[in-house]
Design an enzyme around this catalytic site. Structure first.
Site, PDB file in Angstrom:
ATOM      1  N   SER A  58       0.855  -1.190   0.000  1.00 11.27           N
ATOM      2  CA  SER A  58       0.000   0.000   0.000  1.00 11.27           C
ATOM      3  C   SER A  58       0.887   1.234   0.000  1.00 11.27           C
ATOM      4  CB  SER A  58      -0.884   0.007   1.251  1.00 11.27           C
ATOM      5  OG  SER A  58      -1.513   1.271   1.425  1.00 11.27           O
ATOM      6  N   TYR A  99      -0.956  -0.650  10.292  1.00 12.67           N
ATOM      7  CA  TYR A  99      -1.150  -0.984   8.876  1.00 12.67           C
ATOM      8  C   TYR A  99       0.027  -0.465   8.047  1.00 12.67           C
ATOM      9  CZ  TYR A  99      -3.467  -1.313   4.302  1.00 12.67           C
ATOM     10  OH  TYR A  99      -3.783  -1.618   3.006  1.00 12.67           O
TER      11      TYR A  99
END
Length: 254
Positions: free
Chosen positions: A144, A157
Site C-alpha cells: 500500500s 497498517y
C-alpha cells in the site's frame, strides 16, 4: 504459447475471493494461467470457483486462513498435489483496523501484523522451494502507499506495508540467483470492500480526491493488470520494485 500471456503458469493467489484478489484471479485465468485461490469464506470461494469453471477456466479453491501455521503447511502440500509446482505467488491477504496508535489494544495490532506481514513472510518461505523449481518464477506482494507515507490508515497498517516493501527488496536480491523475481504493488484507495468504510464517508472521500491528481479512486482491475504483467515472462528484468498505483497521489505536492 502467446508471449503476452500467462499460459502455462501455475499461480497461487491468497485472499482471492473479493476485491483486488478476485480481480487478480479473474485476470490470471483470462490470460491462461492455472490458479489456486485461497480465502476463509468457503461458501463464497466455492461459488467463485464454480463460476469460473463454467467458463472453462483452470481454477481451484482452498478454504482456510493463511495466518494459521497448520493451514499454511497443508496449503503448500495441496499445491504440490493439485498443480505439481508453482510459478507465481501473489500475496494479497490483508486487513486493517483504523485508529490512532494509543487506541489499539495489543491484540488488535498483533492481528494486523499476523495477517499482513507474518503470514506473507511464512508463505514466501514455504513456497520458496516450489518457486525455485520453476526456474522462472515471480512473487508479487500487495502492499500500500501507506507503507511509504502517512495516509491516516493507522500506524500498524502502515508499518506492516513498509515492512513488505523492504522484504521485497531483500528477497529480490537473495532469490535472483534462483531466477525468482520479487516485486510489490502499492495501491492508493481502491473501490473494494476493505475500503468501503472510508469511501462512504463524504468528508474522508473529499480528502482522498483532493489529494489525487486523477480525481477518483482506483478500480480493482487497475491493480490486477499490473500484477499480471509482473507475473509474465515479459517482465523478466523487473525485480525488487515497489510500484505505486495511486492516480498520481504520491507525486503531488501543492
Amino acid at each position: 504459447m502467446k508471449f503476452w500471456s500467462l499460459e502455462g503458469k501455475k499461480a497461487l493467489i491468497t485472499g482471492g475471493s473479493k476485491g483486488i484478489g478476485f480481480a487478480i484471479a479473474e485476470e490470471f485465468v483470462q490470460l491462461g494461467a492455472r490458479i489456486i485461490i485461497v480465502a476463509r469464506d468457503e461458501k463464497k470461494l466455492n461459488e467463485i470457483v464454480k463460476g469460473f469453471k463454467k467458463q472453462d477456466y483452470d481454477i481451484d479453491g482452498i478454504a482456510g486462513d493463511v495466518t494459521d501455521h497448520k493451514f499454511r503447511n497443508q496449503l503448500v502440500n495441496e499445491i504440490k498435489k493439485r498443480m505439481g509446482g508453482l510459478d507465481v505467488l501473489v500475496n494479497n491477504v490483508g486487513t486493517n483496523i483504523r485508529k490512532k496508535l494509543i487506541e489499539y489494544s495489543e491484540e488488535e495490532y498483533r492481528k494486523i501484523f499476523e495477517t499482513n506481514l507474518f503470514s506473507l513472510t511464512e508463505m514466501a518461505r514455504l513456497c520458496y522451494p516450489l518457486l525455485k523449481e520453476s526456474g522462472k518464477a515471480s512473487m508479487i506482494n500487495i502492499a500500500s502507499v501507506a507503507g511509504s507515507a502517512d495516509v491516516q490508515s493507522g500506524p500498524p497498517y502502515g508499518m506492516t506495508k513498509a515492512a513488505i516493501i523492504q522484504l521485497t527488496k531483500h528477497l529480490a536480491v537473495e532469490w535472483a540467483v534462483d531466477n525468482i523475481r520479487v516485486n510489490t504493488v502499492s495501491p492508493w484507495y481502491i473501490d473494494t470492500p476493505l475500503a468501503q468504510p472510508v469511501l462512504t464517508d463524504p468528508e474522508r472521500l473529499k480528502k482522498i480526491l483532493d489529494r489525487t491528481p486523477m480525481q477518483r479512486v482506483g478500480q480493482p482491475e487497475e491493480i490486477s493488470s499490473l500484477v499480471a504483467y509482473l507475473a509474465m515472462d515479459k517482465a523478466s528484468y523487473i525485480t525488487g520494485q515497489n510500484i505505486n498505483v495511486d492516480g498520481g497521489m504520491m507525486s503531488k505536492g501543492l
